[in-house]
Design a protein around this motif. Structure first.
Motif, PDB file in Angstrom:
ATOM      1  N   ALA A 367      -4.045   3.839   6.275  1.00  0.00           N
ATOM      2  CA  ALA A 367      -2.917   4.287   7.136  1.00  0.00           C
ATOM      3  C   ALA A 367      -1.584   3.811   6.576  1.00  0.00           C
ATOM      4  O   ALA A 367      -0.569   4.524   6.619  1.00  0.00           O
ATOM      5  CB  ALA A 367      -3.095   3.754   8.555  1.00  0.00           C
ATOM      6  N   ARG A 368      -1.612   2.590   6.035  1.00  0.00           N
ATOM      7  CA  ARG A 368      -0.366   2.055   5.504  1.00  0.00           C
ATOM      8  C   ARG A 368       0.116   2.887   4.317  1.00  0.00           C
ATOM      9  O   ARG A 368       1.307   3.160   4.174  1.00  0.00           O
ATOM     10  CB  ARG A 368      -0.570   0.609   5.104  1.00  0.00           C
ATOM     11  CG  ARG A 368       0.714  -0.094   4.704  1.00  0.00           C
ATOM     12  CD  ARG A 368       0.495  -1.557   4.527  1.00  0.00           C
ATOM     13  NE  ARG A 368      -0.434  -1.782   3.421  1.00  0.00           N
ATOM     14  CZ  ARG A 368      -0.892  -2.979   3.060  1.00  0.00           C
ATOM     15  NH1 ARG A 368      -0.536  -4.052   3.757  1.00  0.00           N
ATOM     16  NH2 ARG A 368      -1.726  -3.111   2.044  1.00  0.00           N
ATOM     17  N   THR A 369      -0.769   3.300   3.501  1.00  0.00           N
ATOM     18  CA  THR A 369      -0.402   4.119   2.347  1.00  0.00           C
ATOM     19  C   THR A 369       0.202   5.445   2.821  1.00  0.00           C
ATOM     20  O   THR A 369       1.235   5.910   2.317  1.00  0.00           O
ATOM     21  CB  THR A 369      -1.629   4.370   1.475  1.00  0.00           C
ATOM     22  OG1 THR A 369      -2.157   3.115   1.019  1.00  0.00           O
ATOM     23  CG2 THR A 369      -1.275   5.235   0.267  1.00  0.00           C
ATOM     24  N   GLN A 370      -0.474   6.031   3.798  1.00  0.00           N
ATOM     25  CA  GLN A 370       0.013   7.325   4.323  1.00  0.00           C
ATOM     26  C   GLN A 370       1.387   7.167   4.989  1.00  0.00           C
ATOM     27  O   GLN A 370       2.285   7.985   4.788  1.00  0.00           O
ATOM     28  CB  GLN A 370      -0.995   7.882   5.337  1.00  0.00           C
ATOM     29  CG  GLN A 370      -0.633   9.230   5.899  1.00  0.00           C
ATOM     30  CD  GLN A 370      -0.613  10.329   4.833  1.00  0.00           C
ATOM     31  OE1 GLN A 370      -1.426  10.311   3.883  1.00  0.00           O
ATOM     32  NE2 GLN A 370       0.320  11.248   4.967  1.00  0.00           N
ATOM     33  N   SER A 743       0.846  -1.139  -4.324  1.00  0.00           N
ATOM     34  CA  SER A 743      -0.246  -0.217  -3.989  1.00  0.00           C
ATOM     35  C   SER A 743      -1.398  -0.995  -3.360  1.00  0.00           C
ATOM     36  O   SER A 743      -1.626  -2.178  -3.646  1.00  0.00           O
ATOM     37  CB  SER A 743      -0.702   0.532  -5.239  1.00  0.00           C
ATOM     38  OG  SER A 743      -1.799   1.347  -4.941  1.00  0.00           O
ATOM     39  N   SER A 744      -2.356  -0.366  -2.509  1.00  0.00           N
ATOM     40  CA  SER A 744      -3.456  -1.010  -1.797  1.00  0.00           C
ATOM     41  C   SER A 744      -4.831  -0.526  -2.235  1.00  0.00           C
ATOM     42  O   SER A 744      -5.810  -0.703  -1.519  1.00  0.00           O
ATOM     43  CB  SER A 744      -3.269  -0.749  -0.290  1.00  0.00           C
ATOM     44  OG  SER A 744      -3.264   0.635  -0.044  1.00  0.00           O
ATOM     45  N   GLU A 745      -5.058   0.052  -3.459  1.00  0.00           N
ATOM     46  CA  GLU A 745      -6.354   0.592  -3.880  1.00  0.00           C
ATOM     47  C   GLU A 745      -7.356  -0.523  -4.155  1.00  0.00           C
ATOM     48  O   GLU A 745      -8.533  -0.427  -3.805  1.00  0.00           O
ATOM     49  CB  GLU A 745      -6.168   1.444  -5.149  1.00  0.00           C
ATOM     50  CG  GLU A 745      -5.366   2.711  -4.897  1.00  0.00           C
ATOM     51  CD  GLU A 745      -5.157   3.525  -6.182  1.00  0.00           C
ATOM     52  OE1 GLU A 745      -5.579   3.041  -7.267  1.00  0.00           O
ATOM     53  OE2 GLU A 745      -4.567   4.614  -6.066  1.00  0.00           O
ATOM     54  N   GLU A 746      -6.976  -1.645  -4.810  1.00  0.00           N
ATOM     55  CA  GLU A 746      -7.895  -2.753  -5.110  1.00  0.00           C
ATOM     56  C   GLU A 746      -8.393  -3.366  -3.825  1.00  0.00           C
ATOM     57  O   GLU A 746      -9.567  -3.706  -3.692  1.00  0.00           O
ATOM     58  CB  GLU A 746      -7.174  -3.792  -5.975  1.00  0.00           C
ATOM     59  CG  GLU A 746      -6.815  -3.290  -7.357  1.00  0.00           C
ATOM     60  CD  GLU A 746      -6.085  -4.348  -8.170  1.00  0.00           C
ATOM     61  OE1 GLU A 746      -5.866  -5.467  -7.589  1.00  0.00           O
ATOM     62  OE2 GLU A 746      -5.710  -4.100  -9.314  1.00  0.00           O
ATOM     63  N   GLU A 747      -7.539  -3.576  -2.861  1.00  0.00           N
ATOM     64  CA  GLU A 747      -7.969  -4.162  -1.577  1.00  0.00           C
ATOM     65  C   GLU A 747      -8.953  -3.253  -0.894  1.00  0.00           C
ATOM     66  O   GLU A 747      -9.908  -3.727  -0.272  1.00  0.00           O
ATOM     67  CB  GLU A 747      -6.727  -4.362  -0.673  1.00  0.00           C
ATOM     68  CG  GLU A 747      -5.802  -5.423  -1.187  1.00  0.00           C
ATOM     69  CD  GLU A 747      -4.616  -5.648  -0.242  1.00  0.00           C
ATOM     70  OE1 GLU A 747      -4.609  -5.067   0.883  1.00  0.00           O
ATOM     71  OE2 GLU A 747      -3.681  -6.388  -0.600  1.00  0.00           O
ATOM     72  N   GLU A 748      -8.842  -1.949  -1.054  1.00  0.00           N
ATOM     73  CA  GLU A 748      -9.785  -1.012  -0.425  1.00  0.00           C
ATOM     74  C   GLU A 748     -11.186  -1.183  -1.044  1.00  0.00           C
ATOM     75  O   GLU A 748     -12.199  -1.171  -0.322  1.00  0.00           O
ATOM     76  CB  GLU A 748      -9.292   0.418  -0.612  1.00  0.00           C
ATOM     77  CG  GLU A 748      -8.054   0.750   0.211  1.00  0.00           C
ATOM     78  CD  GLU A 748      -7.594   2.186  -0.015  1.00  0.00           C
ATOM     79  OE1 GLU A 748      -8.300   2.922  -0.741  1.00  0.00           O
ATOM     80  OE2 GLU A 748      -6.535   2.571   0.566  1.00  0.00           O
ATOM     81  N   GLU A 749     -11.312  -1.377  -2.361  1.00  0.00           N
ATOM     82  CA  GLU A 749     -12.629  -1.542  -3.028  1.00  0.00           C
ATOM     83  C   GLU A 749     -13.298  -2.822  -2.593  1.00  0.00           C
ATOM     84  O   GLU A 749     -14.505  -2.857  -2.332  1.00  0.00           O
ATOM     85  CB  GLU A 749     -12.440  -1.543  -4.566  1.00  0.00           C
ATOM     86  CG  GLU A 749     -13.729  -1.621  -5.380  1.00  0.00           C
ATOM     87  CD  GLU A 749     -14.678  -0.460  -5.111  1.00  0.00           C
ATOM     88  OE1 GLU A 749     -15.906  -0.635  -5.170  1.00  0.00           O
ATOM     89  OE2 GLU A 749     -14.185   0.654  -4.755  1.00  0.00           O
ATOM     90  N   LYS A 750     -12.596  -3.934  -2.537  1.00  0.00           N
ATOM     91  CA  LYS A 750     -13.175  -5.198  -2.084  1.00  0.00           C
ATOM     92  C   LYS A 750     -13.671  -5.071  -0.659  1.00  0.00           C
ATOM     93  O   LYS A 750     -14.737  -5.608  -0.314  1.00  0.00           O
ATOM     94  CB  LYS A 750     -12.110  -6.312  -2.153  1.00  0.00           C
ATOM     95  CG  LYS A 750     -11.737  -6.700  -3.559  1.00  0.00           C
ATOM     96  CD  LYS A 750     -10.659  -7.787  -3.541  1.00  0.00           C
ATOM     97  CE  LYS A 750     -10.260  -8.183  -4.955  1.00  0.00           C
ATOM     98  NZ  LYS A 750      -9.191  -9.206  -4.980  1.00  0.00           N
ATOM     99  N   THR A 751     -13.004  -4.381   0.169  1.00  0.00           N
ATOM    100  CA  THR A 751     -13.408  -4.217   1.570  1.00  0.00           C
ATOM    101  C   THR A 751     -14.699  -3.406   1.660  1.00  0.00           C
ATOM    102  O   THR A 751     -15.579  -3.691   2.502  1.00  0.00           O
ATOM    103  CB  THR A 751     -12.285  -3.519   2.367  1.00  0.00           C
ATOM    104  OG1 THR A 751     -11.086  -4.283   2.270  1.00  0.00           O
ATOM    105  CG2 THR A 751     -12.630  -3.395   3.834  1.00  0.00           C
ATOM    106  N   ARG A 752     -14.912  -2.395   0.797  1.00  0.00           N
ATOM    107  CA  ARG A 752     -16.132  -1.597   0.822  1.00  0.00           C
ATOM    108  C   ARG A 752     -17.345  -2.449   0.464  1.00  0.00           C
ATOM    109  O   ARG A 752     -18.422  -2.332   1.071  1.00  0.00           O
ATOM    110  CB  ARG A 752     -16.013  -0.420  -0.156  1.00  0.00           C
ATOM    111  CG  ARG A 752     -15.026   0.652   0.263  1.00  0.00           C
ATOM    112  CD  ARG A 752     -15.180   1.874  -0.648  1.00  0.00           C
ATOM    113  NE  ARG A 752     -14.075   2.814  -0.434  1.00  0.00           N
ATOM    114  CZ  ARG A 752     -12.995   2.874  -1.163  1.00  0.00           C
ATOM    115  NH1 ARG A 752     -12.837   2.063  -2.204  1.00  0.00           N
ATOM    116  NH2 ARG A 752     -12.027   3.737  -0.881  1.00  0.00           N
ATOM    117  N   GLN A 753     -17.292  -3.347  -0.542  1.00  0.00           N
ATOM    118  CA  GLN A 753     -18.409  -4.215  -0.922  1.00  0.00           C
ATOM    119  C   GLN A 753     -18.757  -5.163   0.222  1.00  0.00           C
ATOM    120  O   GLN A 753     -19.937  -5.399   0.503  1.00  0.00           O
ATOM    121  CB  GLN A 753     -18.032  -5.019  -2.180  1.00  0.00           C
ATOM    122  CG  GLN A 753     -17.894  -4.161  -3.430  1.00  0.00           C
ATOM    123  CD  GLN A 753     -17.451  -4.962  -4.640  1.00  0.00           C
ATOM    124  OE1 GLN A 753     -17.303  -6.209  -4.556  1.00  0.00           O
ATOM    125  NE2 GLN A 753     -17.259  -4.295  -5.783  1.00  0.00           N
TER     126      GLN A 753
END
Length: 1095
Positions: A367-370, A743-753
């Motif tokens: 949401a923050r990115t959007q 940007s927030s892409e790396e934080e999104e990957e860590k959250t998925r694991q």
């Protein structure tokens, strides 16, 4: 030959009680028969005087004389004691001192140097022994002792005896002393008629006349009262007519208010009807609840008795206890399994919570990115719009300059507004000051007018008194006021209207002195006098007095006082009468000429230094607080004689007008009116000026408002420009900040694991939880069976008690319901009773005559309609104007006064009719007698005047007012004249004397009086008239069967007619007599003997 009998002062060597020792050569009887004529008793009229004796009386030490039966001429020089004989006759026959117009006390008639004196009078009694009346006077205590024929009597006894002999000492037509001759001449025609009736008409005629006077006075009084009542009615009706519209509106409002009151009472009755219906409903509900309550009480009673017994016999309690223990054990085991399930559930929930947090973190990152991309796009569009607004708006400097210009204009307008406001305040302050000044002046003006009305009312009251006393004078006054343009100079109204008393302490003395002039009109020229007499006396036939003094008599400077005013105190006086009155100078001068006001001193005290006054010989008249005195001196002896008259309370000068105060008040009122008019002009001018300034002020205010509006718009525009610039800068800063965010892409990957690890852990915990749940389910099933067993046992235990409890509850509810309904019943009952009591109380205040209207207004009308009607009538009452209650009270009071006045008028008119009938019944016989009497008097009077070459006539003056009926004496002494009324102003003193003696002689033939006395009536006559009058007097008085006559005079003409029935009495008396002169008595006797020898 004249018959002369001496009266002398007693010689010092003779005894008054013993006859003189004479040695006549001729017997006394012969002397008397030849010279005096022997008077037989039969020659005297019944009641005539046969002998008079006195001792120590005024100027006489002792005196005795026998008058003749007809004419007795008493002559002697002034001061010898002629009038003393008149005093002796009056006082000796029971008269009072006021009849003589001399001293007040009888003790003053006792000779100086002696303490006692007496008078003895022998009266002829043709039916028996003569009547001897003797009066002893004690000087020390001012008392008298009376005797009739030697027997002690009272003065009333003497008066009755004298009246029985037809002797009227107080009638001027029979007894006219010297000091009252002028009083007879000044006698009004009305008084002359009364005295004439009493002298020759008898008391019956006079009493009838007096009855008619009293009845007519009562008739006048009632007529005036009726007139006053009618005027009062007319005035009240006019006053009520002015406020009838207000009263009509008030009555309309009262009628509306009455209907409002009726409706309020009907509403009370209507509400009572509703309350009564409610009361009946509640009463029925109360009865039903009470019955139900009693029914439940009946049903519950057996259950209460049964419950305790049944429970005691059952064994259900033991069974219930066992079931309860089993239930407790299973419950503990089940609780343990529950705890284990909760622990596993908590672990699962914790894992779910961690997973949820991770999912939320993922959603937030996306949401923050959007949001960042959206915000950047929005900020770029916003910045473009704001930049366009900033570029298109006016510059800040331009707006600031415009604002400063407007502010300068506002400051200038504000200064003008303050200046105009100050101007308005100044005008309003000036108007307020003028209004306040006018209010104070108006209050003083009202007070001044009230004082003026009070002063003018005194003059009006005098005029009304004058109207009641003499309507002729009143009519003359009213005519004069309407016709003053006919006269060259000012004609004064009657003296009583023109003069004012400065000090009311002197009012009795002043009115007494001016009594014959109070109703006199005064003209200042002969031409005005002729016009006035022609119009008033000749044309209008009004009987009034009018004088026209000579020019020098109208100047106050021509009248000097006997002594300076500052020397009056030494005699006991306060001031001269002239100093105590206020009036026009010409009128005051006329009164000095006629009444000697400048020479009459007066005092508030009752006593003065009488001796000093006598010795000063400065005053001829003076007055104290109670008496008026006239002082005369003997020409020969210089001895002073006082004549006293009792002062009566003033009848006309009962109140006085302060002319200086009245003039001052008029001037003050005029000045205040002038000031008020000036103030009104100033108010109008200030109002006009204020309106002009207020108009300018309003224009400035409108301009200020317009400038303020423009200024506000500029300020708003400046604020908008500033706000737009601030917003543009803020938007640019926000855009720059957004572009710099990471940007927030790396934080999104860590959250998925982390989410995948959390899902594995949660699956393991869920399997363990299912195993524990199965065991818990089994334990719960066993617990449920144990619980049901216990409940079944307990239910059986509670069944009976529950039924009793329910019934008790129902009973309690029913009891509460009954109590509620009962309270409602009491409340409704009290409310209905209160409404009924109020309705009855209000209804009982209505009048009986209001009942029909009351019944017609609201009977059978529903409450809602009554309330609508009440609202309508209340609105009507509010629309009607409410006058001042005092105005209505005055209107009703005047209506009551009108009603009472009409009733009084009706009663008075009936009384007037009766009085008129009574007057008419008396008038017929009286009028016949009095007209016959006047005709006879006129005949004798005319004959007497014809014999002296003149003309005279006596007429009966008729008038609507019987008190104004009079004897009119008309005389003519010169051929060129017409018959004119005999008055104190038209004829000379001698002419009046001739007329008086002729009138008395005319009465002689008609009167049955025993004797008549006239003292010095011939004074002022010219020789021709005196001789002619004397001849007629001798002829009539010496006729047979005529009354005895006493004529007293200090001098006689030579060669007068003589009659043998005359008797001349010469007074030879006085301190100036020489001791060596031959005794007068012996001289008379010698003369008598000499004449007897010749015969």
């Amino acid at each position: 030959m004249a018959k002369i009998e001496g009266l002398s002062k007693r010689p010092r060597d003779e005894d008054p009680e013993q006859p003189r020792n004479l040695e006549p050569s001729v017997p006394r009887s012969k002397i008397n028969s030849l010279l005096h004529g022997a008077h037989d008793k039969s020659e005297y009229q019944h009641g005539a005087i046969m002998k008079v004796s006195m001792r120590s009386f005024v100027t006489y030490e002792w005196c005795s004389f026998t008058p003749g039966p007809n004419l007795n001429m008493i002559i002697g020089p002034n001061g010898t004691g002629k009038s003393t004989i008149v005093c002796a006759l009056a006082l000796g026959l029971g008269g009072n001192t006021n009849l003589l117009g001399r001293a007040k006390d009888v003790s003053e008639f006792v000779k100086h140097g002696t303490d006692k004196g007496w008078i003895e009078i022998v009266l002829c009694n043709r039916h028996g022994s003569n009547i001897v009346i003797k009066r002893h006077i004690n000087k020390n205590n001012n008392t008298s002792v009376w005797k009739i024929n030697g027997e002690n009597k009272t003065q009333k006894d003497v008066l009755r005896k004298v009246q029985s002999l037809n002797i009227q000492i107080d009638n001027l037509c029979q007894f006219l002393p010297q000091d009252r001759v002028s009083e007879f001449a000044q006698m009004t025609p009305q008084e002359l008629l009364k005295e004439t009736q009493r002298a020759v008409g008898g008391e019956g005629m006079l009493q009838d006349h007096q009855k008619m006077i009293d009845l007519w006075n009562e008739h006048k009084s009632i007529t005036a009262s009726v007139k006053g009542d009618l005027e009062s009615i007319e005035t009240n009706e006019k006053r009520n007519a002015v406020i009838e519209k207000d009263v009509f509106r008030f009555q309309q409002r009262e009628a509306v208010l009455k209907r409002v009151r009726y409706l309020e009472i009907w509403i009370l009755y209507a509400k009572y009807g509703l309350a009564k219906d409610e009361y009946n409903t509640v009463k029925e509900s109360r009865r039903v609840y009470f019955a139900m309550f009693k029914q439940l009480q009946t049903e519950v009673a057996p259950l209460e008795r049964k419950r305790g017994y049944d429970i005691a016999l059952t064994e259900m309690e033991q069974k219930e206890k066992q079931c309860n223990e089993q239930k407790t054990l299973l419950d503990r085991q089940h609780q343990k399994s529950i705890q284990a399930m909760k622990a596993k559930g908590a672990a699962i929930e914790a894992s779910e919570g961690e997973g949820e947090e991770l999912r939320k973190d993922m959603d937030r990152l996306q949401a923050r990115t959007q949001q960042r991309q959206t915000a950047i796009s929005s900020l770029r569009r916003k910045i473009a719009t704001q930049q366009e607004l900033v570029d298109n708006s006016p510059s800040h400097e331009q707006l600031k300059r415009e604002r400063e210009e407007i502010q300068e204009k506002l400051s200038d307008v504000q200064d003008k507004i303050r200046a105009s406001k100050d101007g308005i305040d100044v005008f309003q302050l000036k108007q307020t000051e003028i209004v306040e000044e006018s209010r104070k002046i108006n209050a003083r003006l009202v007070d001044g007018r009230r004082k003026l009305d009070t002063l003018d009312d005194i003059r009006n009251r005098r005029l009304q008194q004058l109207r009641n006393q003499d309507n002729d004078v009143f009519e003359a006054v009213m005519w004069l006021r309407e016709n003053r343009n006919l006269f060259q100079k000012h004609v004064f109204e009657p003296v009583c209207l023109e003069l004012n008393i400065k000090n009311m302490s002197y009012v009795n003395a002043i009115e007494h002195t001016l009594r014959s002039h109070l109703k006199t009109f005064v003209c200042q020229s002969r031409d005005d006098y002729d016009i006035f007499t022609r119009e008033i006396l000749d044309k209008k036939k009004l009987r009034v007095n009018v004088i026209a003094p000579k020019l020098q008599e109208l100047d106050l400077e021509n009248y000097n006082s006997p002594v300076p005013p500052n020397q009056l105190r030494q005699y006991g006086f306060d001031c001269y009468m002239l100093d105590a009155v206020d009036g026009p100078p010409a009128l005051l001068a006329a009164m000095c000429s006629k009444a000697f006001m400048h020479a009459i001193p007066i005092t508030e005290r009752s006593t003065i230094d009488f001796q000093a006054v006598r010795e000063s010989k400065r005053f001829r008249r003076y007055a104290t607080s109670t008496m008026a005195y006239t002082l005369s001196y003997s020409r020969h002896t210089g001895e002073a004689m006082d004549t006293a008259a009792q002062l009566r309370p003033a009848q006309i000068f009962t109140a006085s007008v302060d002319q200086e105060e009245r003039t001052r008040l008029i001037r003050q009122v005029d000045d205040m009116r002038s000031i008020l008019e000036q103030n009104e002009t100033r108010i109008r001018e200030l109002t006009a000026e204020e309106s002009a300034v207020r108009k300018v002020h309003q224009e400035h205010l409108e301009k200020k408002e317009s400038l303020n509006k423009t200024k506000q718009e500029l300020v708003a525009l400046l604020k908008t420009n500033d706000r737009q610039k601030v917003n543009l800068k803020s938007s640019k800063d926000d855009l720059e900040r957004k572009l710099k965010e990471p940007s927030s892409e790396e934080e999104e990957e860590k959250t998925r694991q982390a989410l995948r690890k959390m899902a594995s852990k949660r699956c393991k915990l869920t399997w363990e939880y299912l195993q524990i749940a199965k065991e818990s389910q089994r334990l719960f099933s066993n617990l449920t069976v144990a619980t049901l067993n216990r409940l079944q046992a307990y239910a059986e235990l509670q069944a009976t008690e529950a039924m009793c409890t329910e019934k008790a509850k129902q009973l309690k509810e029913m009891e509460d319901n009954y109590a509620t309904v009962n309270d409602q019943y009491d409340e409704v009952k009290a409310r209905a009773k209160d409404l009924l009591d109020k309705a009855k109380e209000e209804y009982n205040t209505l009048q009986q005559e209001d009942n029909e209207e009351f019944q017609a207004l609201g009977k059978g009308v529903p409450l809602e309609e009554l309330e609508d009607m009440l609202a309508g009538e209340t609105a009507k009452a509010a629309l009607h104007y409410t006058p001042n209650q005092s105005v209505i009270d005055k209107y009703e009071q005047r209506q009551g006064e009108i009603k009472v006045a009409r009733e009084k008028v009706e009663i008075k008119e009936k009384k007037l009719t009766k009085i008129a009938a009574d007057i008419e019944a008396i008038r017929g016989p009286w009028y016949t007698k009095v007209t016959d009497l006047v005709v006879q008097i006129s005949k004798g009077f005319s004959n007497s005047f014809e014999r002296i070459g003149c003309a005279g006539e006596v007429k009966l003056g008729e008038h609507e007012d019987y008190d104004k009926w009079c004897i009119e004496i008309l005389v003519k002494f010169r051929d060129a004249e017409k018959l004119q009324k005999l008055t104190g102003q038209r004829q000379s003193g001698g002419e009046r004397s001739v007329s008086t003696i002729m009138y008395l002689m005319a009465l002689q033939a008609l009167s049955n009086a025993s004797f008549r006395v006239v003292d010095e009536i011939n004074q002022g006559m010219d020789p021709r008239n005196e001789r002619l009058v004397h001849s007629q007097l001798v002829e009539k008085a010496c006729a047979r069967d005529t009354a005895q006559y006493f004529l007293i005079t200090p001098k006689l003409l030579p060669n007068l007619d003589y009659h043998e029935r005359m008797k001349v009495l010469c007074i030879y008396n006085g301190e100036w007599l020489d001791e060596n002169v031959m005794k007068w008595g012996r001289y008379i006797e010698n003369q008598q003997r000499s004449k007897a020898r010749r015969v």
